[in-house]
Design a protein around this motif. Structure first.
Motif, PDB file in Angstrom:
ATOM      1  N   TYR A  32      -0.898 -19.769  -1.575  1.00 45.07           N
ATOM      2  CA  TYR A  32       0.124 -20.464  -2.359  1.00 45.07           C
ATOM      3  C   TYR A  32       1.334 -19.548  -2.476  1.00 45.07           C
ATOM      4  O   TYR A  32       1.209 -18.384  -2.848  1.00 45.07           O
ATOM      5  N   PHE A  33       2.507 -20.118  -2.180  1.00 40.12           N
ATOM      6  CA  PHE A  33       3.718 -19.310  -2.110  1.00 40.12           C
ATOM      7  C   PHE A  33       4.813 -19.969  -2.939  1.00 40.12           C
ATOM      8  O   PHE A  33       5.035 -21.175  -2.843  1.00 40.12           O
ATOM      9  N   MET A  34       5.471 -19.176  -3.744  1.00 34.68           N
ATOM     10  CA  MET A  34       6.469 -19.694  -4.655  1.00 34.68           C
ATOM     11  C   MET A  34       7.750 -18.876  -4.613  1.00 34.68           C
ATOM     12  O   MET A  34       7.717 -17.686  -4.289  1.00 34.68           O
ATOM     13  N   TRP A  35       8.835 -19.519  -4.963  1.00 30.88           N
ATOM     14  CA  TRP A  35      10.103 -18.840  -5.207  1.00 30.88           C
ATOM     15  C   TRP A  35      10.550 -19.181  -6.621  1.00 30.88           C
ATOM     16  O   TRP A  35      10.601 -20.356  -6.993  1.00 30.88           O
ATOM     17  N   ALA A  90       6.668 -15.128  -5.073  1.00 33.20           N
ATOM     18  CA  ALA A  90       5.383 -14.935  -5.738  1.00 33.20           C
ATOM     19  C   ALA A  90       4.319 -15.634  -4.913  1.00 33.20           C
ATOM     20  O   ALA A  90       4.598 -16.621  -4.230  1.00 33.20           O
ATOM     21  N   MET A  91       3.110 -15.122  -4.987  1.00 35.52           N
ATOM     22  CA  MET A  91       2.056 -15.727  -4.186  1.00 35.52           C
ATOM     23  C   MET A  91       0.687 -15.528  -4.828  1.00 35.52           C
ATOM     24  O   MET A  91       0.524 -14.671  -5.706  1.00 35.52           O
ATOM     25  N   SER A  92      -0.254 -16.336  -4.370  1.00 36.57           N
ATOM     26  CA  SER A  92      -1.594 -16.307  -4.945  1.00 36.57           C
ATOM     27  C   SER A  92      -2.584 -16.795  -3.896  1.00 36.57           C
ATOM     28  O   SER A  92      -2.217 -17.552  -3.003  1.00 36.57           O
ATOM     29  N   TRP A  93      -3.846 -16.377  -4.014  1.00 35.38           N
ATOM     30  CA  TRP A  93      -4.854 -16.901  -3.083  1.00 35.38           C
ATOM     31  C   TRP A  93      -5.567 -18.113  -3.650  1.00 35.38           C
ATOM     32  O   TRP A  93      -6.341 -18.751  -2.980  1.00 35.38           O
ATOM     33  N   ASN A  94      -5.322 -18.409  -4.918  1.00 33.10           N
ATOM     34  CA  ASN A  94      -5.790 -19.672  -5.450  1.00 33.10           C
ATOM     35  C   ASN A  94      -4.651 -20.239  -6.286  1.00 33.10           C
ATOM     36  O   ASN A  94      -3.622 -19.593  -6.469  1.00 33.10           O
ATOM     37  N   SER A  95      -4.821 -21.424  -6.814  1.00 32.74           N
ATOM     38  CA  SER A  95      -3.685 -22.082  -7.479  1.00 32.74           C
ATOM     39  C   SER A  95      -3.533 -21.592  -8.910  1.00 32.74           C
ATOM     40  O   SER A  95      -3.542 -22.371  -9.850  1.00 32.74           O
ATOM     41  N   LEU A 100      -0.435 -14.427 -10.385  1.00 30.49           N
ATOM     42  CA  LEU A 100       0.484 -14.372  -9.260  1.00 30.49           C
ATOM     43  C   LEU A 100       0.879 -12.934  -8.963  1.00 30.49           C
ATOM     44  O   LEU A 100       0.976 -12.107  -9.860  1.00 30.49           O
ATOM     45  N   VAL A 101       1.149 -12.663  -7.692  1.00 34.13           N
ATOM     46  CA  VAL A 101       1.680 -11.374  -7.284  1.00 34.13           C
ATOM     47  C   VAL A 101       3.152 -11.594  -6.954  1.00 34.13           C
ATOM     48  O   VAL A 101       3.480 -12.434  -6.104  1.00 34.13           O
ATOM     49  N   PHE A 102       4.019 -10.868  -7.631  1.00 36.70           N
ATOM     50  CA  PHE A 102       5.465 -11.048  -7.476  1.00 36.70           C
ATOM     51  C   PHE A 102       6.071  -9.991  -6.577  1.00 36.70           C
ATOM     52  O   PHE A 102       5.642  -8.822  -6.574  1.00 36.70           O
ATOM     53  N   GLY A 103       7.117 -10.377  -5.835  1.00 34.38           N
ATOM     54  CA  GLY A 103       8.013  -9.407  -5.238  1.00 34.38           C
ATOM     55  C   GLY A 103       8.950  -8.893  -6.307  1.00 34.38           C
ATOM     56  O   GLY A 103       8.991  -9.407  -7.430  1.00 34.38           O
ATOM     57  N   LYS A 104       9.739  -7.874  -5.960  1.00 31.86           N
ATOM     58  CA  LYS A 104      10.606  -7.257  -6.955  1.00 31.86           C
ATOM     59  C   LYS A 104      11.876  -8.059  -7.204  1.00 31.86           C
ATOM     60  O   LYS A 104      12.599  -7.775  -8.158  1.00 31.86           O
ATOM     61  N   GLY A 105      12.158  -9.032  -6.362  1.00 33.93           N
ATOM     62  CA  GLY A 105      13.341  -9.854  -6.563  1.00 33.93           C
ATOM     63  C   GLY A 105      14.529  -9.383  -5.755  1.00 33.93           C
ATOM     64  O   GLY A 105      14.711  -8.178  -5.546  1.00 33.93           O
TER      65      GLY A 105
ATOM     66  N   ARG B  44       5.896  -7.043 -13.904  1.00 35.17           N
ATOM     67  CA  ARG B  44       4.543  -6.481 -13.864  1.00 35.17           C
ATOM     68  C   ARG B  44       3.727  -7.075 -14.999  1.00 35.17           C
ATOM     69  O   ARG B  44       4.188  -7.156 -16.126  1.00 35.17           O
ATOM     70  N   LEU B  45       2.508  -7.460 -14.680  1.00 34.80           N
ATOM     71  CA  LEU B  45       1.649  -8.152 -15.628  1.00 34.80           C
ATOM     72  C   LEU B  45       0.978  -7.160 -16.571  1.00 34.80           C
ATOM     73  O   LEU B  45       0.368  -6.178 -16.124  1.00 34.80           O
TER      74      LEU B  45
END
Lengths: 112, 112
Positions: A32-35, A90-95, A100-105, B44-45
């Motif tokens: 799952y990939f988000m902006w 941001a991304m995740s392996w489940n919904s 979520l794991v974020f990039g730094k922006g 960061r979480l």
């Protein structure tokens, strides 16, 4: 190596330009990939959400996922000064069952 | 009114003081999160909670504690604040199994 890499910019473009924002990641389990878009002095808000590989379009915004290269992109067509913000991938392996794991922006400025 | 409300929005304190940041939501979401954002380091979480009886440590929980007083309330405490906890703190909520985070407007904390 960080799980998600994103160039922090800043990126400055003229109004009307096509903008390309990118993230790379190392975990092939991400599905799952988000902006998210964050205006100055505000919290981030979801802009685009895609599952697995492929493209998704919403108005002037297109999100692209290439899982074989572990690379995601956000394209902004006909950029406007109102698009000036920080964009976080941001991304995740489940919904969302794991955080979520974020990039730094990437900070984007669109100049009129 | 904001769906995710953080108080205070700004706080200046001294080293060693105990600080509490509060978050309340009207969205009815079970999942709540606390993040900190620093220039160059991204989001960061710190802690997250899937329901009132569930509390989980995030990436950077040392020096912080949380309390989930009700479904709608999630507070973050710094028992003895130190200068490197100076940051912008965000509370967020998520509906189950969606991956979409809804952020508050942030609490800017300065520790002198």
């Amino acid at each position: 190596q960080k799980e998600v890499e994103q160039d922090p910019g800043p990126l400055s473009v003229p109004e009307g330009a096509i903008v390309s924002l990118n993230c790379t990641y190392s975990n092939s389990a991400f599905q799952y990939f988000m902006w998210y878009r964050q205006y100055s002095r505000k919290g981030p808000e979801l802009l685009m959400y895609t599952y697995s590989s492929g493209n998704k379009e919403d108005g002037r915004f297109t999100a692209q996922v290439d899982k074989s290269s572990k690379y995601i992109s956000l394209f902004i067509r006909d950029s406007q000064p109102s698009d000036s913000a920080t964009y976080l991938c941001a991304m995740s392996w489940n919904s969302g069952n794991t955080p979520l794991v974020f990039g730094k922006g990437t900070r984007l400025s669109v100049i009129a | 009114d904001a769906d995710v409300t953080q108080t205070p929005r700004n706080r200046i304190t001294k080293t060693g003081k105990r600080i509490m940041l509060e978050c309340s939501q009207t969205k009815g979401h079970d999942r709540m999160y606390w993040y900190r954002q620093d220039p160059g380091l991204g989001l960061r979480l710190i802690y997250y909670s899937f329901d009132v009886k569930d509390i989980n440590k995030g990436e950077i929980s040392d020096g912080y504690s949380v309390s989930r007083q009700a479904q709608a309330k999630f507070s973050l405490s710094l028992e003895s604040a130190i200068p490197n906890q100076t940051a912008l703190y965000f509370c967020a909520t998520m509906p189950a199994n969606t991956g979409e985070l809804f952020f508050g407007e942030g609490s800017r904390l300065t520790v002198l």
